[in-house]
Design an enzyme around this catalytic site. Structure first.
Site, PDB file in Angstrom:
ATOM      1  N   ARG A  68       0.753  -1.302  -0.147  1.00 52.71           N
ATOM      2  CA  ARG A  68       0.147   0.011  -0.018  1.00 52.71           C
ATOM      3  C   ARG A  68       0.880   1.017  -0.109  1.00 52.71           C
ATOM      4  NH1 ARG A  68      -5.383   1.303   3.300  1.00 52.71           N
ATOM      5  NH2 ARG A  68      -6.200  -0.234   1.804  1.00 52.71           N
ATOM      6  N   GLN A  92      -9.873  -3.813  -3.921  1.00 54.75           N
ATOM      7  CA  GLN A  92     -11.125  -3.402  -3.392  1.00 54.75           C
ATOM      8  C   GLN A  92     -12.431  -3.662  -4.449  1.00 54.75           C
ATOM      9  OE1 GLN A  92     -12.097  -1.737  -0.354  1.00 54.75           O
ATOM     10  NE2 GLN A  92     -14.018  -2.216  -1.399  1.00 54.75           N
ATOM     11  N   CYS A 114     -16.481   1.491   0.147  1.00 55.32           N
ATOM     12  CA  CYS A 114     -15.195   0.457   0.498  1.00 55.32           C
ATOM     13  C   CYS A 114     -14.870   0.536   1.924  1.00 55.32           C
ATOM     14  CB  CYS A 114     -14.129   1.137  -0.380  1.00 55.32           C
ATOM     15  SG  CYS A 114     -13.532   2.982  -0.276  1.00 55.32           S
ATOM     16  N   ARG A 168     -13.460  -8.765   0.853  1.00 54.21           N
ATOM     17  CA  ARG A 168     -12.171  -8.284   0.588  1.00 54.21           C
ATOM     18  C   ARG A 168     -11.211  -9.715   0.834  1.00 54.21           C
ATOM     19  NH1 ARG A 168     -10.138  -3.312   0.955  1.00 54.21           N
ATOM     20  NH2 ARG A 168      -8.165  -4.370   0.050  1.00 54.21           N
TER      21      ARG A 168
END
Ligand code: CP
Ligand code: NVA
Length: 301
Positions: A98, A128, A260, A288
């Site tokens: 990330r 996502q 999300c 997820r």
């Protein structure tokens, strides 16, 4: 297929990965397919869902995950991304990252010998939207001809939705203040996919038009991680685009509400919507795990 940095990386495989995710969710795969495999997880930004679902997902597939905060890595003290990629490639079977800058993930992937999976950058959030598609299939039974209306900011999540929706023949509308526009390169790619698949992409600031006939109403925060400096201006700009009960009434009667997460109740969405009967946000969060297990299986097995 080595890396997953953009939804475009799985254009040919998106349906197969979703089918695999359904199988994995139904417990229909072999035991411990990733036995002995290790995933490094580099985080330059905060995370709840991505971190926990990748960690639990690796464990459930028989492997293990290593949480690496970029502050604790030598990378945080200036070690180059390319050296980090080369070193990690000697230890682990895959890298999830990330990152603040999408270009850093591209650099990491360029120098890595093992698959690199993006867990969100400023540009995209591919994991996502795979989970989102799984959720849409479960709740609406399929994709073709469905209408998704994304209300709010043009951000990483809406960019990935712009790419994945036309791949699955979902019509997508992005509605928000005129001054916020989707990324031009993403838009060009999305339009190419849409014209091939005969699906519609609409970018508008007209909320009533956009929401009309929507099967899926989707929103995300007005201030994404990294946009904090623009906070007060953004809150003013996006206020007319709040997803509330009055707005939901203008969508199809059986429309679902998606987000999300994390959400800020009272800003992009009101509590009565996100905690109401049309909301599927916690199924979406759970997915997820299933979608990412399919990604891990695909990339690491
Ligand atoms: N939706 C999502 O990526 O959540 P986290 O930031 O908690 O990982
Ligand atoms: N657009 C949000 C998504 C968080 C999962 C952000 O980047 O902060």
């Amino acid at each position: 297929m080595k890396n997953l940095l953009s939804v475009c990386d799985i254009q040919k495989d998106v349906k197969n990965i979703l089918e695999l995710a359904e199988k994995i969710k139904a417990n229909e795969i072999e035991d411990q397919p990733l036995k002995g495999k290790t995933l490094a997880m580099i985080f330059q930004k905060a995370s709840t869902r991505t971190r926990v679902s990748f960690d639990v997902g690796m464990y459930q597939l028989g492997g293990r995950a290593l949480f690496l905060s970029s502050n604790d890595l030598q990378m945080g003290r200036g070690e180059s991304i390319s050296d980090t990629a080369k070193v990690l490639s000697r230890f682990v079977d895959g890298i999830m990252i990330r990152a603040i800058e999408h270009s850093d993930v591209e650099e990491l992937a360029k120098h890595s010998d093992v698959p690199v999976i993006s867990g969100l950058t400023n540009l995209e959030h591919p994991c996502q939207v795979l989970a989102d598609m799984l959720t849409i299939k479960e709740h609406l039974g399929g994709f073709k001809g469905k209408k998704l209306c994304f209300v709010g900011d043009c951000n990483n999540v809406s960019n990935s939705l712009l790419l994945i929706c036309p791949m699955l023949e979902i019509d997508i509308t992005i509605v928000g203040p005129e001054k916020y526009k989707p990324n031009k390169q993403i838009m060009d790619k999305a339009e190419k996919i849409a014209s091939k698949n005969n699906s519609q992409i609409t970018i508008t600031s007209n909320l009533n038009e956009a929401i009309n006939n929507a099967d899926i109403v989707y929103t995300d925060v007005w201030v994404s991680m990294g946009d904090e400096k623009e906070s007060s201006q953004r809150l003013k700009d996006f206020l007319p685009y709040q997803v509330n009960k009055t707005l939901m009434k203008k969508a199809k009667k059986n429309a679902i509400f998606m987000h999300c997460l994390p959400a800020i109740r009272g800003e992009e969405v009101t509590s009565d919507v996100i905690d109401g009967p049309q909301s599927v946000v916690f199924d979406e969060a759970e997915n997820r795990l299933h979608a990412q297990k399919a990604i891990l299986y695909y990339y690491l097995k």
